[in-house]
Design a protein around this motif. Sequence first.
Motif, mmCIF file in Angstrom:
data_model
loop_
_atom_site.group_PDB
_atom_site.id
_atom_site.type_symbol
_atom_site.label_atom_id
_atom_site.label_comp_id
_atom_site.label_asym_id
_atom_site.label_seq_id
_atom_site.Cartn_x
_atom_site.Cartn_y
_atom_site.Cartn_z
ATOM 1 N N LYS A 89 8.596 9.323 3.899
ATOM 2 C CA LYS A 89 7.439 8.569 4.561
ATOM 3 C C LYS A 89 8.090 7.561 5.403
ATOM 4 C CE LYS A 89 3.844 7.615 1.158
ATOM 5 N NZ LYS A 89 3.398 6.954 0.207
ATOM 6 N N ARG B 9 0.368 -9.566 10.997
ATOM 7 C CA ARG B 9 0.433 -8.575 12.131
ATOM 8 C C ARG B 9 0.684 -9.367 13.418
ATOM 9 N NH1 ARG B 9 -4.356 -4.920 10.682
ATOM 10 N NH2 ARG B 9 -3.917 -5.866 8.518
ATOM 11 N N ILE C 154 6.717 0.246 5.348
ATOM 12 C CA ILE C 154 6.271 1.551 5.946
ATOM 13 C C ILE C 154 5.348 1.468 7.366
ATOM 14 C CG2 ILE C 154 5.307 3.958 5.631
ATOM 15 C CD1 ILE C 154 6.718 3.939 3.016
ATOM 16 N N GLN C 155 4.610 0.473 7.047
ATOM 17 C CA GLN C 155 3.639 0.098 8.007
ATOM 18 C C GLN C 155 4.360 -0.550 9.188
ATOM 19 O OE1 GLN C 155 0.946 -1.979 5.618
ATOM 20 N NE2 GLN C 155 -0.323 0.175 5.063
ATOM 21 N N LEU D 291 1.020 -1.209 -0.102
ATOM 22 C CA LEU D 291 -0.074 0.148 0.047
ATOM 23 C C LEU D 291 0.817 1.362 0.101
ATOM 24 C CD1 LEU D 291 -2.881 -1.039 2.232
ATOM 25 C CD2 LEU D 291 -2.922 -0.839 -0.070
ATOM 26 N N ASN D 292 2.237 1.164 0.256
ATOM 27 C CA ASN D 292 3.042 2.209 0.311
ATOM 28 C C ASN D 292 4.262 1.828 -0.662
ATOM 29 O OD1 ASN D 292 1.783 4.211 2.322
ATOM 30 N ND2 ASN D 292 1.905 2.324 3.644
ATOM 31 N N ARG E 120 10.131 8.890 -0.612
ATOM 32 C CA ARG E 120 9.778 7.683 -0.029
ATOM 33 C C ARG E 120 10.565 7.456 1.234
ATOM 34 N NH1 ARG E 120 10.123 1.866 -0.490
ATOM 35 N NH2 ARG E 120 8.038 0.961 0.161
ATOM 36 N N ASP F 175 0.792 -8.836 5.012
ATOM 37 C CA ASP F 175 -0.405 -8.289 5.613
ATOM 38 C C ASP F 175 -0.050 -6.680 5.760
ATOM 39 O OD1 ASP F 175 -2.827 -7.670 7.371
ATOM 40 O OD2 ASP F 175 -1.588 -8.475 9.326
ATOM 41 N N LEU F 176 1.252 -6.536 6.301
ATOM 42 C CA LEU F 176 1.789 -4.924 6.360
ATOM 43 C C LEU F 176 3.089 -4.832 5.270
ATOM 44 C CD1 LEU F 176 2.623 -4.896 10.098
ATOM 45 C CD2 LEU F 176 0.321 -4.728 9.265
ATOM 46 N N ASP F 177 3.206 -3.600 5.076
ATOM 47 C CA ASP F 177 4.206 -3.237 4.216
ATOM 48 C C ASP F 177 5.487 -2.751 4.932
ATOM 49 O OD1 ASP F 177 3.685 -0.514 4.404
ATOM 50 O OD2 ASP F 177 2.871 -0.381 2.478
ATOM 51 N N GLU G 194 0.844 10.886 1.903
ATOM 52 C CA GLU G 194 0.260 10.415 2.678
ATOM 53 C C GLU G 194 0.579 8.992 3.101
ATOM 54 O OE1 GLU G 194 -2.133 12.065 4.766
ATOM 55 O OE2 GLU G 194 -1.388 13.630 3.651
ATOM 56 N N ILE G 195 0.885 8.495 4.060
ATOM 57 C CA ILE G 195 1.215 7.014 4.403
ATOM 58 C C ILE G 195 -0.384 6.252 4.383
ATOM 59 C CG2 ILE G 195 1.801 5.412 6.095
ATOM 60 C CD1 ILE G 195 3.965 7.355 6.952
ATOM 61 N N MET G 196 -0.366 5.190 3.825
ATOM 62 C CA MET G 196 -1.589 4.648 3.582
ATOM 63 C C MET G 196 -1.757 3.668 4.877
ATOM 64 S SD MET G 196 -3.536 4.175 0.638
ATOM 65 C CE MET G 196 -3.648 3.066 -0.374
ATOM 66 N N PRO G 197 -2.907 3.691 5.788
ATOM 67 C CA PRO G 197 -2.716 3.171 6.766
ATOM 68 C C PRO G 197 -2.558 1.604 6.621
ATOM 69 C CG PRO G 197 -4.653 4.093 6.639
ATOM 70 C CD PRO G 197 -3.743 4.702 5.438
ATOM 71 N N ILE G 198 -2.456 0.770 7.699
ATOM 72 C CA ILE G 198 -2.610 -0.633 7.620
ATOM 73 C C ILE G 198 -3.850 -0.993 7.343
ATOM 74 C CG2 ILE G 198 -2.261 -2.730 9.156
ATOM 75 C CD1 ILE G 198 -0.193 -1.339 10.622
ATOM 76 N N ASN G 199 -3.924 -2.061 6.548
ATOM 77 C CA ASN G 199 -5.200 -2.394 5.956
ATOM 78 C C ASN G 199 -6.204 -3.225 6.923
ATOM 79 O OD1 ASN G 199 -7.258 -2.266 3.805
ATOM 80 N ND2 ASN G 199 -6.686 -4.393 3.458
#
Lengths: 222, 311
Positions: free
Chosen positions: B182, B90, B133-134, A157-158, B179, B129-131, A197-202
Amino acid sequence: MVIGERKPFDEIMKMLEGLQKISVMGCGGCVTVCLTGGQDEVRVLSSQIRMARDKEGNPIEIIEKTLERQCDPEYVELAAPVAPDVEAVLSMACGVGVQFMAERYKDLPIYPALNTTFVGGSKKEGYYVERCQTCGACKLYYTGGICPIARCSKSLLNGPCGGSTNGKCEIDPEVDCAWQLILDRLKSLNQMDRYSEIMPINDWRTNRDGGPRKMIREDFQR
Amino acid sequence: MSEELKSGSRLEKILRSGKFAVTGECGPPRGADPEVIHKKCSLLKDKADAFNITDNQTSVVRMSSISSAVIMMQQGLEPVMQMVCRDRNRIAIQSDILGGAALGIKNMLCLSGDHQKFGDHPQAKNVFDLDSIQLINTVKTMRDDGKFLSGEDIKGAPKLFIGAAENPFADPFEIRAPRLGKKVAAGVDFIQTQCIFNLSKFELWMKQVVDMGLHEKVFILGGVTPFKSFGMARYMANNVPGMDVPDELLQRMKNTPKEKQAEEGITIAVETIKKLQEIKGIAGVHIMAIEWEEKVGELADKAGLLPRPVL
Protein backbone atom coordinates in the motif's frame (compact mmCIF):
# COMPACT_ATOMS: atom_id res chain seq x y z
CA MET A 1 -26.14 5.64 23.94
CA VAL A 2 -24.35 8.56 25.54
CA ILE A 3 -22.21 7.41 28.43
CA GLY A 4 -21.60 9.66 31.41
CA GLU A 5 -19.55 9.29 34.54
CA ARG A 6 -20.18 11.11 37.80
CA LYS A 7 -17.76 13.91 38.57
CA PRO A 8 -15.57 13.58 41.66
CA PHE A 9 -17.58 14.50 44.76
CA ASP A 10 -15.21 17.31 45.76
CA GLU A 11 -15.67 18.98 42.38
CA ILE A 12 -19.45 18.80 42.77
CA MET A 13 -19.28 20.24 46.30
CA LYS A 14 -17.14 23.13 45.04
CA MET A 15 -19.78 24.05 42.45
CA LEU A 16 -22.40 24.13 45.22
CA GLU A 17 -20.45 26.45 47.54
CA GLY A 18 -22.62 29.24 48.94
CA LEU A 19 -25.90 27.66 47.77
CA GLN A 20 -28.70 26.89 50.26
CA LYS A 21 -31.39 25.43 48.04
CA ILE A 22 -30.88 23.46 44.83
CA SER A 23 -32.48 20.79 42.73
CA VAL A 24 -30.61 17.64 41.77
CA MET A 25 -32.17 16.76 38.44
CA GLY A 26 -31.83 13.33 36.88
CA CYS A 27 -32.48 12.22 33.33
CA GLY A 28 -34.43 9.14 32.31
CA GLY A 29 -32.49 8.63 29.07
CA CYS A 30 -29.03 7.20 28.39
CA VAL A 31 -27.57 8.08 31.78
CA THR A 32 -30.28 6.09 33.52
CA VAL A 33 -29.35 3.08 31.39
CA CYS A 34 -25.65 3.47 32.16
CA LEU A 35 -26.43 3.85 35.86
CA THR A 36 -25.01 7.33 36.42
CA GLY A 37 -27.78 9.92 36.18
CA GLY A 38 -31.20 8.34 36.77
CA GLN A 39 -33.63 8.46 39.67
CA ASP A 40 -31.56 6.12 41.86
CA GLU A 41 -28.39 8.11 41.34
CA VAL A 42 -30.24 11.37 42.07
CA ARG A 43 -31.27 9.93 45.43
CA VAL A 44 -27.76 8.72 46.30
CA LEU A 45 -26.01 11.93 45.28
CA SER A 46 -28.55 14.12 47.06
CA SER A 47 -28.06 12.16 50.30
CA GLN A 48 -24.31 12.43 49.99
CA ILE A 49 -24.49 16.20 49.49
CA ARG A 50 -26.90 16.68 52.41
CA MET A 51 -24.72 14.61 54.72
CA ALA A 52 -21.56 16.44 53.74
CA ARG A 53 -23.21 19.82 54.24
CA ASP A 54 -24.74 18.77 57.60
CA LYS A 55 -21.32 17.68 58.75
CA GLU A 56 -19.99 21.15 57.90
CA GLY A 57 -22.86 22.71 59.85
CA ASN A 58 -23.99 24.31 56.58
CA PRO A 59 -27.15 22.45 55.58
CA ILE A 60 -28.55 22.53 52.06
CA GLU A 61 -32.10 21.91 50.89
CA ILE A 62 -32.45 19.68 47.84
CA ILE A 63 -35.45 19.06 45.62
CA GLU A 64 -34.97 15.70 43.91
CA LYS A 65 -36.47 15.34 40.48
CA THR A 66 -35.90 13.22 37.38
CA LEU A 67 -37.15 14.24 33.96
CA GLU A 68 -38.01 11.76 31.23
CA ARG A 69 -35.23 13.30 29.11
CA GLN A 70 -33.31 16.56 29.47
CA CYS A 71 -32.55 16.75 25.74
CA ASP A 72 -36.14 17.37 24.75
CA PRO A 73 -37.94 20.74 25.28
CA GLU A 74 -41.21 18.99 26.01
CA TYR A 75 -39.72 17.29 29.09
CA VAL A 76 -37.38 20.15 30.03
CA GLU A 77 -40.53 22.23 30.43
CA LEU A 78 -41.60 19.95 33.30
CA ALA A 79 -38.86 21.44 35.49
CA ALA A 80 -40.66 24.82 35.40
CA PRO A 81 -42.49 24.40 38.72
CA VAL A 82 -39.19 23.74 40.53
CA ALA A 83 -37.10 26.41 38.86
CA PRO A 84 -38.33 29.51 40.79
CA ASP A 85 -37.71 27.82 44.14
CA VAL A 86 -34.04 26.96 43.76
CA GLU A 87 -30.76 28.87 43.37
CA ALA A 88 -29.29 26.34 40.94
CA VAL A 89 -29.88 22.98 39.32
CA LEU A 90 -27.30 20.22 39.53
CA SER A 91 -28.08 18.26 36.40
CA MET A 92 -27.24 14.59 36.21
CA ALA A 93 -27.86 14.48 32.46
CA CYS A 94 -25.19 14.39 29.78
CA GLY A 95 -23.77 17.68 28.45
CA VAL A 96 -26.67 17.96 26.04
CA GLY A 97 -29.21 17.85 28.85
CA VAL A 98 -27.31 20.44 30.89
CA GLN A 99 -27.32 22.81 27.93
CA PHE A 100 -30.98 22.27 27.00
CA MET A 101 -31.86 23.08 30.61
CA ALA A 102 -29.68 26.19 30.52
CA GLU A 103 -31.25 27.34 27.27
CA ARG A 104 -34.76 27.07 28.75
CA TYR A 105 -34.08 28.51 32.24
CA LYS A 106 -32.18 31.66 31.38
CA ASP A 107 -31.70 33.03 34.91
CA LEU A 108 -30.93 29.76 36.62
CA PRO A 109 -27.42 28.32 36.87
CA ILE A 110 -27.38 24.69 35.64
CA TYR A 111 -24.30 22.78 36.80
CA PRO A 112 -23.08 19.41 35.48
CA ALA A 113 -22.82 16.51 37.91
CA LEU A 114 -21.46 14.21 35.20
CA ASN A 115 -18.61 14.13 32.77
CA THR A 116 -20.02 13.07 29.42
CA THR A 117 -17.53 10.49 28.29
CA PHE A 118 -18.42 8.80 25.00
CA VAL A 119 -20.96 7.20 22.68
CA GLY A 120 -20.95 3.51 23.40
CA GLY A 121 -22.75 0.46 24.59
CA SER A 122 -22.76 -1.90 27.56
CA LYS A 123 -20.79 -5.12 27.26
CA LYS A 124 -22.48 -6.25 30.47
CA GLU A 125 -24.10 -4.44 33.39
CA GLY A 126 -21.90 -1.60 34.57
CA TYR A 127 -19.30 -2.09 31.82
CA TYR A 128 -19.40 0.42 28.99
CA VAL A 129 -17.22 0.74 25.90
CA GLU A 130 -16.79 3.36 23.20
CA ARG A 131 -17.82 2.43 19.69
CA CYS A 132 -18.62 5.60 17.73
CA GLN A 133 -17.05 9.01 17.45
CA THR A 134 -19.91 10.53 15.44
CA CYS A 135 -17.62 11.48 12.53
CA GLY A 136 -20.68 11.95 10.35
CA ALA A 137 -19.52 9.70 7.49
CA CYS A 138 -19.79 6.05 8.45
CA LYS A 139 -17.02 3.82 7.14
CA LEU A 140 -18.11 0.54 8.69
CA TYR A 141 -18.86 -0.97 5.27
CA TYR A 142 -15.15 -0.90 4.45
CA THR A 143 -13.82 -2.04 7.79
CA GLY A 144 -15.79 -5.13 8.66
CA GLY A 145 -18.15 -3.31 11.00
CA ILE A 146 -15.37 -2.09 13.31
CA CYS A 147 -14.66 1.62 13.46
CA PRO A 148 -11.02 2.67 13.00
CA ILE A 149 -11.80 6.27 13.93
CA ALA A 150 -13.33 5.47 17.30
CA ARG A 151 -11.29 2.40 18.14
CA CYS A 152 -7.78 2.95 16.74
CA SER A 153 -5.90 5.21 19.17
CA LYS A 154 -4.54 7.15 16.19
CA SER A 155 -7.75 6.93 14.13
CA LEU A 156 -5.71 5.47 11.28
CA LEU A 157 -7.72 4.77 8.15
CA ASN A 158 -4.89 2.66 6.75
CA GLY A 159 -3.66 0.76 9.77
CA PRO A 160 -2.39 -1.04 11.66
CA CYS A 161 0.61 1.01 12.74
CA GLY A 162 3.89 -0.58 13.81
CA GLY A 163 2.83 -0.73 17.43
CA SER A 164 0.27 -3.54 17.13
CA THR A 165 1.43 -6.45 19.29
CA ASN A 166 -0.43 -9.71 19.90
CA GLY A 167 -3.69 -8.05 18.95
CA LYS A 168 -3.21 -5.19 21.40
CA CYS A 169 -2.65 -1.46 20.98
CA GLU A 170 0.70 0.17 21.75
CA ILE A 171 -0.90 2.58 24.22
CA ASP A 172 -2.17 -0.11 26.58
CA PRO A 173 -2.02 -3.92 26.64
CA GLU A 174 -5.66 -3.86 27.78
CA VAL A 175 -6.79 -2.08 24.61
CA ASP A 176 -7.53 -4.13 21.50
CA CYS A 177 -5.80 -3.10 18.28
CA ALA A 178 -8.75 -1.96 16.16
CA TRP A 179 -6.95 -2.95 12.98
CA GLN A 180 -6.32 -6.46 14.23
CA LEU A 181 -10.07 -6.71 14.89
CA ILE A 182 -10.85 -5.28 11.45
CA LEU A 183 -8.53 -7.71 9.71
CA ASP A 184 -9.88 -10.67 11.64
CA ARG A 185 -13.42 -9.68 10.68
CA LEU A 186 -12.60 -9.01 7.02
CA LYS A 187 -10.95 -12.42 6.86
CA SER A 188 -13.92 -14.22 8.36
CA LEU A 189 -16.28 -12.29 6.04
CA ASN A 190 -14.08 -13.17 3.07
CA GLN A 191 -13.67 -9.45 2.36
CA MET A 192 -9.87 -9.08 2.56
CA ASP A 193 -9.94 -7.38 -0.86
CA ARG A 194 -11.28 -4.34 0.99
CA TYR A 195 -7.96 -4.10 2.86
CA SER A 196 -5.91 -3.77 -0.32
CA GLU A 197 -7.62 -0.49 -1.21
CA ILE A 198 -6.03 2.66 0.23
CA MET A 199 -8.63 4.56 2.21
CA PRO A 200 -8.59 8.14 0.90
CA ILE A 201 -7.89 11.16 3.06
CA ASN A 202 -10.94 11.82 5.16
CA ASP A 203 -13.24 14.80 4.77
CA TRP A 204 -13.64 15.94 8.36
CA ARG A 205 -16.29 18.53 7.60
CA THR A 206 -19.00 16.11 8.70
CA ASN A 207 -17.10 15.69 11.98
CA ARG A 208 -17.19 18.44 14.59
CA ASP A 209 -14.32 20.12 12.67
CA GLY A 210 -16.95 21.58 10.35
CA GLY A 211 -18.49 23.49 13.27
CA PRO A 212 -21.51 22.56 15.41
CA ARG A 213 -23.77 20.15 13.57
CA LYS A 214 -27.50 19.88 13.16
CA MET A 215 -29.88 17.49 11.44
CA ILE A 216 -33.20 18.75 10.16
CA ARG A 217 -36.08 16.64 8.97
CA GLU A 218 -37.74 19.08 6.59
CA ASP A 219 -40.97 17.08 6.52
CA PHE A 220 -41.40 17.77 10.23
CA GLN A 221 -40.80 21.51 9.98
CA ARG A 222 -44.29 22.57 8.84
CA MET B 1 14.50 0.41 -10.67
CA SER B 2 14.12 3.73 -12.46
CA GLU B 3 17.22 5.90 -12.68
CA GLU B 4 15.31 9.10 -13.11
CA LEU B 5 16.04 11.41 -10.19
CA LYS B 6 13.03 12.80 -8.36
CA SER B 7 14.85 14.93 -5.83
CA GLY B 8 18.54 14.81 -6.66
CA SER B 9 19.42 14.03 -3.06
CA ARG B 10 22.66 12.25 -2.31
CA LEU B 11 20.71 9.33 -0.82
CA GLU B 12 18.61 9.02 -3.95
CA LYS B 13 21.68 9.11 -6.22
CA ILE B 14 23.41 6.37 -4.22
CA LEU B 15 20.35 4.14 -4.29
CA ARG B 16 19.51 4.71 -7.96
CA SER B 17 23.11 3.97 -8.94
CA GLY B 18 22.74 0.57 -7.28
CA LYS B 19 25.21 1.22 -4.46
CA PHE B 20 24.50 -0.13 -0.96
CA ALA B 21 23.22 2.88 0.97
CA VAL B 22 23.80 3.76 4.60
CA THR B 23 21.62 6.13 6.60
CA GLY B 24 21.99 7.18 10.21
CA GLU B 25 19.96 9.07 12.72
CA CYS B 26 20.28 12.26 14.73
CA GLY B 27 17.84 13.17 17.48
CA PRO B 28 17.38 16.95 17.93
CA PRO B 29 18.11 18.46 21.35
CA ARG B 30 15.61 19.34 24.06
CA GLY B 31 16.60 22.97 23.90
CA ALA B 32 17.48 25.80 21.57
CA ASP B 33 21.25 25.24 21.52
CA PRO B 34 22.44 24.36 18.00
CA GLU B 35 25.81 23.27 19.46
CA VAL B 36 24.30 19.88 20.34
CA ILE B 37 23.56 19.23 16.67
CA HIS B 38 26.97 20.55 15.63
CA LYS B 39 28.60 18.02 17.95
CA LYS B 40 26.50 15.12 16.71
CA CYS B 41 27.21 16.18 13.13
CA SER B 42 30.96 16.14 13.71
CA LEU B 43 30.64 12.54 14.95
CA LEU B 44 28.42 11.48 12.06
CA LYS B 45 30.00 13.30 9.10
CA ASP B 46 31.01 10.96 6.25
CA LYS B 47 29.87 7.91 8.24
CA ALA B 48 26.65 7.53 6.23
CA ASP B 49 24.98 9.02 3.15
CA ALA B 50 22.15 10.79 4.92
CA PHE B 51 20.81 11.15 8.45
CA ASN B 52 17.25 11.06 9.73
CA ILE B 53 16.24 13.98 11.87
CA THR B 54 13.55 12.69 14.18
CA ASP B 55 10.31 14.62 14.68
CA ASN B 56 9.56 14.81 18.41
CA GLN B 57 10.24 11.09 18.71
CA THR B 58 8.36 9.19 21.41
CA SER B 59 6.23 12.34 21.66
CA VAL B 60 8.83 14.19 23.71
CA VAL B 61 9.21 17.85 22.74
CA ARG B 62 12.46 18.63 20.97
CA MET B 63 13.79 21.15 18.50
CA SER B 64 11.74 20.89 15.28
CA SER B 65 12.94 18.50 12.60
CA ILE B 66 12.93 21.21 9.93
CA SER B 67 15.21 23.56 11.84
CA SER B 68 17.48 20.73 12.99
CA ALA B 69 17.73 19.54 9.38
CA VAL B 70 18.79 23.01 8.27
CA ILE B 71 21.43 23.18 11.01
CA MET B 72 22.67 19.78 9.83
CA MET B 73 22.93 21.00 6.23
CA GLN B 74 24.98 23.98 7.42
CA GLN B 75 27.45 21.40 8.75
CA GLY B 76 27.63 19.72 5.34
CA LEU B 77 25.54 16.63 6.08
CA GLU B 78 22.42 15.51 4.24
CA PRO B 79 19.29 15.21 6.37
CA VAL B 80 16.18 13.06 6.01
CA MET B 81 13.47 15.20 7.56
CA GLN B 82 11.05 13.02 9.49
CA MET B 83 7.45 14.16 9.69
CA VAL B 84 4.71 12.66 11.87
CA CYS B 85 0.95 13.00 11.44
CA ARG B 86 0.37 13.32 15.17
CA ASP B 87 1.02 17.03 15.49
CA ARG B 88 -0.08 18.63 12.22
CA ASN B 89 -3.18 18.78 10.08
CA ARG B 90 -3.01 18.81 6.27
CA ILE B 91 -2.63 22.58 6.17
CA ALA B 92 0.45 22.55 8.42
CA ILE B 93 1.86 19.43 6.75
CA GLN B 94 1.76 20.91 3.25
CA SER B 95 3.08 24.20 4.53
CA ASP B 96 6.03 22.50 6.27
CA ILE B 97 6.76 20.42 3.16
CA LEU B 98 7.02 23.61 1.11
CA GLY B 99 9.15 25.27 3.78
CA GLY B 100 11.46 22.29 4.15
CA ALA B 101 11.98 22.00 0.41
CA ALA B 102 12.61 25.75 0.10
CA LEU B 103 15.31 25.47 2.76
CA GLY B 104 17.05 22.77 0.73
CA ILE B 105 15.78 19.57 2.35
CA LYS B 106 15.60 16.79 -0.22
CA ASN B 107 14.64 13.67 1.73
CA MET B 108 11.56 13.21 3.85
CA LEU B 109 10.28 10.32 5.94
CA CYS B 110 6.51 9.96 6.37
CA LEU B 111 5.35 8.53 9.70
CA SER B 112 2.13 8.25 11.67
CA GLY B 113 4.02 9.07 14.87
CA ASP B 114 4.11 7.56 18.33
CA HIS B 115 1.01 8.16 20.40
CA GLN B 116 1.39 11.17 22.73
CA LYS B 117 0.79 8.87 25.68
CA PHE B 118 4.46 7.88 25.55
CA GLY B 119 5.81 11.40 25.76
CA ASP B 120 6.15 14.29 28.15
CA HIS B 121 2.80 15.83 27.19
CA PRO B 122 0.27 13.00 27.45
CA GLN B 123 -2.46 15.64 27.97
CA ALA B 124 -2.03 16.89 24.38
CA LYS B 125 -4.74 16.70 21.72
CA ASN B 126 -3.53 14.64 18.78
CA VAL B 127 -4.26 15.42 15.16
CA PHE B 128 -3.94 12.40 12.82
CA ASP B 129 -5.78 14.29 10.08
CA LEU B 130 -3.81 12.02 7.71
CA ASP B 131 -2.12 8.69 8.31
CA SER B 132 1.36 7.76 7.08
CA ILE B 133 0.11 6.20 3.82
CA GLN B 134 -1.98 9.27 3.04
CA LEU B 135 1.01 11.47 3.90
CA ILE B 136 3.17 9.59 1.39
CA ASN B 137 0.55 10.20 -1.25
CA THR B 138 0.30 13.86 -0.28
CA VAL B 139 4.03 14.43 -0.85
CA LYS B 140 3.91 12.53 -4.12
CA THR B 141 0.94 14.55 -5.35
CA MET B 142 2.70 17.78 -4.44
CA ARG B 143 5.96 16.68 -6.09
CA ASP B 144 4.78 14.86 -9.22
CA ASP B 145 1.49 16.57 -10.01
CA GLY B 146 2.43 19.96 -8.62
CA LYS B 147 -0.90 20.07 -6.78
CA PHE B 148 -2.07 20.69 -3.25
CA LEU B 149 -4.58 18.26 -1.73
CA SER B 150 -7.19 20.85 -2.67
CA GLY B 151 -6.35 20.24 -6.33
CA GLU B 152 -4.94 23.72 -6.76
CA ASP B 153 -1.61 24.24 -8.51
CA ILE B 154 1.61 24.70 -6.56
CA LYS B 155 3.95 27.34 -7.88
CA GLY B 156 7.28 25.56 -7.46
CA ALA B 157 6.68 21.91 -6.55
CA PRO B 158 8.77 20.50 -3.67
CA LYS B 159 11.33 17.99 -4.96
CA LEU B 160 11.59 15.40 -2.23
CA PHE B 161 12.79 11.79 -2.06
CA ILE B 162 9.91 10.13 -0.24
CA GLY B 163 10.60 7.66 2.53
CA ALA B 164 8.54 5.74 5.05
CA ALA B 165 9.03 3.19 7.78
CA GLU B 166 7.72 -0.34 7.99
CA ASN B 167 7.78 -2.69 10.91
CA PRO B 168 7.94 -6.33 9.78
CA PHE B 169 7.76 -7.43 13.42
CA ALA B 170 4.45 -5.85 14.34
CA ASP B 171 1.23 -7.81 14.19
CA PRO B 172 -0.60 -9.14 12.30
CA PHE B 173 2.44 -10.48 10.42
CA GLU B 174 0.57 -11.60 7.32
CA ILE B 175 -0.44 -8.07 6.32
CA ARG B 176 2.99 -6.51 6.83
CA ALA B 177 4.11 -7.15 3.23
CA PRO B 178 0.71 -6.16 1.80
CA ARG B 179 0.85 -2.99 3.89
CA LEU B 180 4.24 -2.20 2.35
CA GLY B 181 2.45 -2.74 -0.97
CA LYS B 182 0.00 0.00 0.00
CA LYS B 183 2.87 2.37 0.76
CA VAL B 184 4.38 1.58 -2.63
CA ALA B 185 1.03 2.22 -4.29
CA ALA B 186 0.85 5.52 -2.42
CA GLY B 187 4.18 6.52 -3.97
CA VAL B 188 6.97 5.82 -1.50
CA ASP B 189 10.54 5.78 -2.88
CA PHE B 190 12.44 4.22 0.02
CA ILE B 191 11.69 2.32 3.21
CA GLN B 192 13.61 2.12 6.46
CA THR B 193 12.56 -0.85 8.56
CA GLN B 194 12.16 -1.14 12.29
CA CYS B 195 15.28 -2.42 14.13
CA ILE B 196 16.01 -5.96 13.01
CA PHE B 197 17.00 -8.43 15.71
CA ASN B 198 14.95 -11.43 14.61
CA LEU B 199 16.66 -12.11 11.27
CA SER B 200 14.73 -15.26 10.40
CA LYS B 201 11.40 -13.45 10.74
CA PHE B 202 12.83 -10.56 8.72
CA GLU B 203 13.89 -12.96 5.96
CA LEU B 204 10.40 -14.42 5.90
CA TRP B 205 8.96 -10.92 5.44
CA MET B 206 11.51 -10.06 2.75
CA LYS B 207 10.61 -13.23 0.88
CA GLN B 208 6.98 -12.08 0.75
CA VAL B 209 8.15 -8.61 -0.33
CA VAL B 210 10.25 -10.10 -3.14
CA ASP B 211 7.47 -12.50 -4.17
CA MET B 212 5.17 -9.47 -4.52
CA GLY B 213 7.87 -7.74 -6.62
CA LEU B 214 7.92 -4.78 -4.21
CA HIS B 215 11.74 -4.75 -3.99
CA GLU B 216 11.77 -3.62 -7.61
CA LYS B 217 9.55 -0.65 -6.85
CA VAL B 218 11.00 0.63 -3.58
CA PHE B 219 14.46 0.77 -2.00
CA ILE B 220 14.47 -1.12 1.28
CA LEU B 221 16.96 -0.21 4.00
CA GLY B 222 17.17 -2.64 6.89
CA GLY B 223 17.11 -1.05 10.34
CA VAL B 224 20.01 -1.86 12.67
CA THR B 225 20.41 -0.77 16.29
CA PRO B 226 23.44 -1.73 18.37
CA PHE B 227 22.78 -2.67 21.99
CA LYS B 228 24.71 -0.52 24.43
CA SER B 229 24.18 -2.99 27.25
CA PHE B 230 22.14 -5.98 28.36
CA GLY B 231 19.82 -3.56 30.16
CA MET B 232 19.03 -1.76 26.92
CA ALA B 233 18.43 -5.05 25.10
CA ARG B 234 16.05 -6.16 27.82
CA TYR B 235 14.27 -2.79 27.77
CA MET B 236 13.78 -2.98 24.01
CA ALA B 237 12.52 -6.55 24.26
CA ASN B 238 9.99 -5.81 26.99
CA ASN B 239 9.02 -2.15 26.78
CA VAL B 240 9.08 -1.04 23.15
CA PRO B 241 5.88 -1.95 21.28
CA GLY B 242 6.41 -3.83 18.04
CA MET B 243 10.03 -4.79 18.86
CA ASP B 244 11.13 -8.41 18.45
CA VAL B 245 14.33 -9.33 20.31
CA PRO B 246 14.93 -13.10 20.30
CA ASP B 247 15.90 -14.75 23.61
CA GLU B 248 19.12 -16.02 22.16
CA LEU B 249 20.34 -12.44 21.58
CA LEU B 250 19.27 -11.44 25.09
CA GLN B 251 21.19 -14.39 26.51
CA ARG B 252 24.24 -13.48 24.45
CA MET B 253 24.21 -9.96 25.89
CA LYS B 254 23.49 -11.24 29.39
CA ASN B 255 26.36 -13.72 29.29
CA THR B 256 28.81 -11.01 28.26
CA PRO B 257 30.65 -9.29 31.13
CA LYS B 258 29.30 -5.79 31.75
CA GLU B 259 32.41 -3.96 30.53
CA LYS B 260 32.35 -5.91 27.25
CA GLN B 261 28.63 -5.56 26.54
CA ALA B 262 28.91 -2.43 24.39
CA GLU B 263 31.52 -4.13 22.23
CA GLU B 264 29.32 -7.20 21.93
CA GLY B 265 26.40 -5.00 20.92
CA ILE B 266 28.49 -3.58 18.08
CA THR B 267 29.60 -7.09 17.04
CA ILE B 268 25.97 -8.26 16.86
CA ALA B 269 25.06 -5.20 14.77
CA VAL B 270 27.96 -5.84 12.38
CA GLU B 271 26.87 -9.46 11.97
CA THR B 272 23.32 -8.26 11.25
CA ILE B 273 24.50 -5.81 8.59
CA LYS B 274 26.59 -8.51 6.90
CA LYS B 275 23.61 -10.87 6.82
CA LEU B 276 21.34 -8.12 5.51
CA GLN B 277 23.72 -7.50 2.62
CA GLU B 278 23.10 -11.05 1.45
CA ILE B 279 19.30 -10.80 1.50
CA LYS B 280 17.69 -10.27 -1.90
CA GLY B 281 15.95 -6.92 -2.19
CA ILE B 282 17.93 -5.08 0.49
CA ALA B 283 19.30 -1.81 -0.87
CA GLY B 284 21.00 -0.50 2.26
CA VAL B 285 21.01 -0.21 6.02
CA HIS B 286 19.60 2.35 8.39
CA ILE B 287 21.73 2.58 11.53
CA MET B 288 19.86 3.81 14.57
CA ALA B 289 22.48 4.20 17.28
CA ILE B 290 20.17 5.77 19.84
CA GLU B 291 22.06 8.54 21.70
CA TRP B 292 25.25 6.70 20.71
CA GLU B 293 26.28 8.68 17.65
CA GLU B 294 29.99 8.24 18.36
CA LYS B 295 29.68 4.54 17.50
CA VAL B 296 28.12 4.92 14.04
CA GLY B 297 31.52 5.33 12.39
CA GLU B 298 33.02 2.32 14.13
CA LEU B 299 30.00 0.20 13.29
CA ALA B 300 29.95 1.24 9.63
CA ASP B 301 33.71 0.71 9.40
CA LYS B 302 33.63 -2.77 10.93
CA ALA B 303 30.77 -3.70 8.58
CA GLY B 304 32.96 -2.64 5.63
CA LEU B 305 30.67 0.24 4.64
CA LEU B 306 33.32 2.97 4.78
CA PRO B 307 34.43 5.09 3.09
CA ARG B 308 31.11 6.21 1.66
CA PRO B 309 31.08 6.66 -2.11
CA VAL B 310 31.91 10.16 -3.36
CA LEU B 311 29.44 11.47 -5.91
